[in-house]
Design an enzyme around this catalytic site. Structure first.
Site, short mmCIF file in Angstrom:
data_model
loop_
_atom_site.label_atom_id
_atom_site.label_comp_id
_atom_site.label_asym_id
_atom_site.label_seq_id
_atom_site.Cartn_x
_atom_site.Cartn_y
_atom_site.Cartn_z
N ASP A 10 39.46 42.60 42.20
CA ASP A 10 40.75 42.28 42.81
C ASP A 10 41.53 43.53 43.20
O ASP A 10 42.72 43.46 43.43
CB ASP A 10 41.59 41.39 41.89
CG ASP A 10 42.30 42.16 40.81
OD1 ASP A 10 41.74 43.19 40.36
OD2 ASP A 10 43.40 41.76 40.43
N GLU A 11 40.83 44.64 43.30
CA GLU A 11 41.52 45.89 43.52
C GLU A 11 40.73 46.76 44.49
O GLU A 11 39.50 46.79 44.42
CB GLU A 11 41.53 46.59 42.15
CG GLU A 11 42.70 47.45 41.90
CD GLU A 11 42.56 48.11 40.54
OE1 GLU A 11 42.29 47.43 39.53
OE2 GLU A 11 42.73 49.34 40.51
P1 TTP Z 1 43.84 42.88 36.58
O1 TTP Z 1 44.09 43.28 37.99
O2 TTP Z 1 43.84 43.94 35.54
O3 TTP Z 1 44.90 41.81 36.13
P2 TTP Z 1 45.51 40.57 36.92
O4 TTP Z 1 45.11 40.56 38.34
O5 TTP Z 1 45.20 39.34 36.13
O6 TTP Z 1 47.05 40.81 36.81
P3 TTP Z 1 47.95 41.89 37.54
O7 TTP Z 1 48.93 41.13 38.35
O8 TTP Z 1 48.60 42.68 36.45
O9 TTP Z 1 47.03 42.72 38.39
O10 TTP Z 1 42.46 42.13 36.48
C1 TTP Z 1 41.96 41.31 37.52
C2 TTP Z 1 41.17 40.15 36.97
O11 TTP Z 1 40.08 40.63 36.21
C3 TTP Z 1 41.97 39.26 36.03
O12 TTP Z 1 42.68 38.24 36.71
C4 TTP Z 1 40.90 38.71 35.14
C5 TTP Z 1 39.83 39.76 35.10
N1 TTP Z 1 39.89 40.51 33.82
C6 TTP Z 1 39.04 40.12 32.80
O13 TTP Z 1 38.23 39.20 32.95
N2 TTP Z 1 39.14 40.77 31.60
C7 TTP Z 1 40.03 41.80 31.39
O14 TTP Z 1 40.08 42.36 30.28
C8 TTP Z 1 40.90 42.18 32.47
C9 TTP Z 1 41.90 43.29 32.29
C10 TTP Z 1 40.79 41.51 33.66
MG MG Z 2 45.21 42.28 39.57
#
Ligand code: TTP
Ligand code: MG
Length: 410
Positions: free
Chosen positions: A107-108
């Site tokens: 997602d990044e």
């Molecule tokens: P992130 O981008 O770290 O978190 P997020 O998108 O849920 O929230 P934010 O708005 O703070 O960005 O992680 C992206 C996805 O990756 C998250 O939705 C679920 C998955 N993930 C896991 O499965 N295990 C983990 O430990 C983390 C940090 C993320």
């Molecule tokens: Mg995210």
């Protein structure tokens, strides 16, 4: 003369897994939602909604503990296939804007948009357009940071969550970073934090002001990188262009299964035009067309047609796709659930030396003219009669049709 400032974009989808669940089931909006495992199963939290984070829930926390802290939360097992699909579509959107993309997980991603201002306008404006597309096409929100370095862009995107946009002006990286807590710097995690505290480094500015020799002693080579990062200096530019694309396709699931041939044709025309536009944007031609159909019983078929010569016009793509489609529809009474069209065997477009303009070339010039109008005013600014039927079925937003499912796939 004007100078070109480095412009790095950092994108991160907000609360990704929960956002995708909410896109599918809006009744989850505003609720305490945790994606991890189904009720009664063991495991850890993958994603907690912001509402649930307020209760101390976060990724990595054992679900048993999460249930104790927040028994009223809705615990979902999640749909990993769907997350992969959204992730792929998200990256495909970003790739349309710059070939210099560096995905970081699902997602990044970082996008290097340096020097693209003359093409797209001010960076913040193109960021707004990308945000709108992600919202409209994928039904999730993305936060965007823009800065001279990837690290600063990342800190900015985290700082403006959710659904934010924050641009640090050229030259402003160090000043933006300085007051922020050191744990906001990517790479500073639970392991490094105690060491930073021992060195009296509490803010990113403290780190920037620390003698790099000291940092090298404590962190080794990593110390140099930390020092550059804290000063907002890029140390690993996004220079990798992705491997050449081998195919381009668009598909959509109909709102309801159908055997309405004019409607299916209109949809095919629309998808073919979108494929054609991307093909021409990539300055490529295709050697073959692929039609994809999924029937109401979920059986799926693909049919191929090879061009005599590589082509890039909407007409060539649509006409071949249509011939394949009509052949299938004429012999199969089943309803169509999904339709897709793609092109493959991509080859760079080179100039032709024909003395006389052929009909194909006239179509090519027409297609390029249409593309430039649509780039400015949206797909629906100019349409062929055939796709008007879509007006009745699909809502229109920002100059394109909102298909029931994302029409972006590769
Ligand atoms: P992130 O981008 O770290 O978190 P997020 O998108 O849920 O929230 P934010 O708005 O703070 O960005 O992680 C992206 C996805 O990756 C998250 O939705 C679920 C998955 N993930 C896991 O499965 N295990 C983990 O430990 C983390 C940090 C993320
Ligand atoms: Mg995210």
């Amino acid at each position: 003369m004007f100078s070109i400032h480095p412009r790095h974009f950092a994108f991160d989808l907000d609360c990704f897994f929960v956002a995708v669940e909410r896109a599918q089931d809006p009744s989850l909006n505003g609720k305490l939602v945790v994606v991890g495992a189904a009720p009664g199963q063991r495991g850890v939290i993958a994603c907690a909604s912001y509402e649930a984070r307020a209760f101390g829930l976060k990724a990595g926390m054992p679900l048993a503990q999460a249930r104790r802290l927040c028994p009223q939360a809705i615990f979902l097992q999640g749909h990993f296939d769907r997350y992969l699909e959204v992730s792929r579509d998200f990256m495909a959107i970003l790739q349309e804007y710059s070939p210099f993309i560096q995905p970081m997980g699902l997602d990044e991603a970082y996008l290097d948009m340096t020097g693209f201002e003359s093409l797209y306008g001010p960076p913040a404006e193109v960021a707004m357009r990308i945000k709108a597309r992600v919202r409209n096409e994928l039904k999730v929100t993305v936060s965007v940071g823009i800065a001279s370095s990837k690290v600063t862009a990342k800190v900015a995107s985290d700082a403006c969550k959710p659904d934010g946009l924050l641009e640090v002006p050229p030259g402003g990286d160090a000043a933006f970073l300085a007051p922020r807590p050191i744990e906001e710097l990517p790479g500073v995690g639970e392991k490094t934090l105690p060491t930073m505290r021992r060195l009296s480094i509490h803010t990113i500015g403290n780190l920037a002001a620390t003698d790099p020799v000291v940092l090298r002693c404590v962190f080794g080579k990593w110390g140099d990188i930390l020092h550059l990062s804290a000063n907002g200096i890029e140390h690993s530019p996004i220079t990798e262009a992705p491997a050449a694309q081998k195919s381009i396709s668009r598909e959509t699931t109909f709102p309801h299964d159908t055997h309405d041939i004019p409607f299916i044709k209109s949809t095919l025309r629309y998808l073919a035009e979108r494929v054609g536009a991307e093909l021409r944007r990539e300055e490529m031609r295709a050697r073959h067309v692929v039609l994809k159909l999924r029937w109401d019983d979920f059986t799926t078929l693909t049919r191929h047609h090879t061009f005599r010569q590589p082509a890039d016009t909407d007409e060539a793509i649509y006409d071949s796709g249509l011939a394949l489609l009509l052949k299938e529809l004429s012999k199969d009474p089943r309803q169509v659930r999904l339709i897709g069209i793609g092109v493959g065997g991509l080859t760079p477009r080179e100039r032709q030396l024909a003395l006389m303009e052929s009909p194909t070339e006239r179509y090519q010039r027409l297609a390029l003219a249409l593309d430039s109008i649509r780039d400015k005013y949206g797909y629906t600014a100019i349409q062929r009669g055939l796709t008007f039927a879509l007006k009745e079925e699909f809502p229109e937003e920002h100059g394109r049709y909102l298909l029931a499912t994302a029409a972006l796939s590769r």
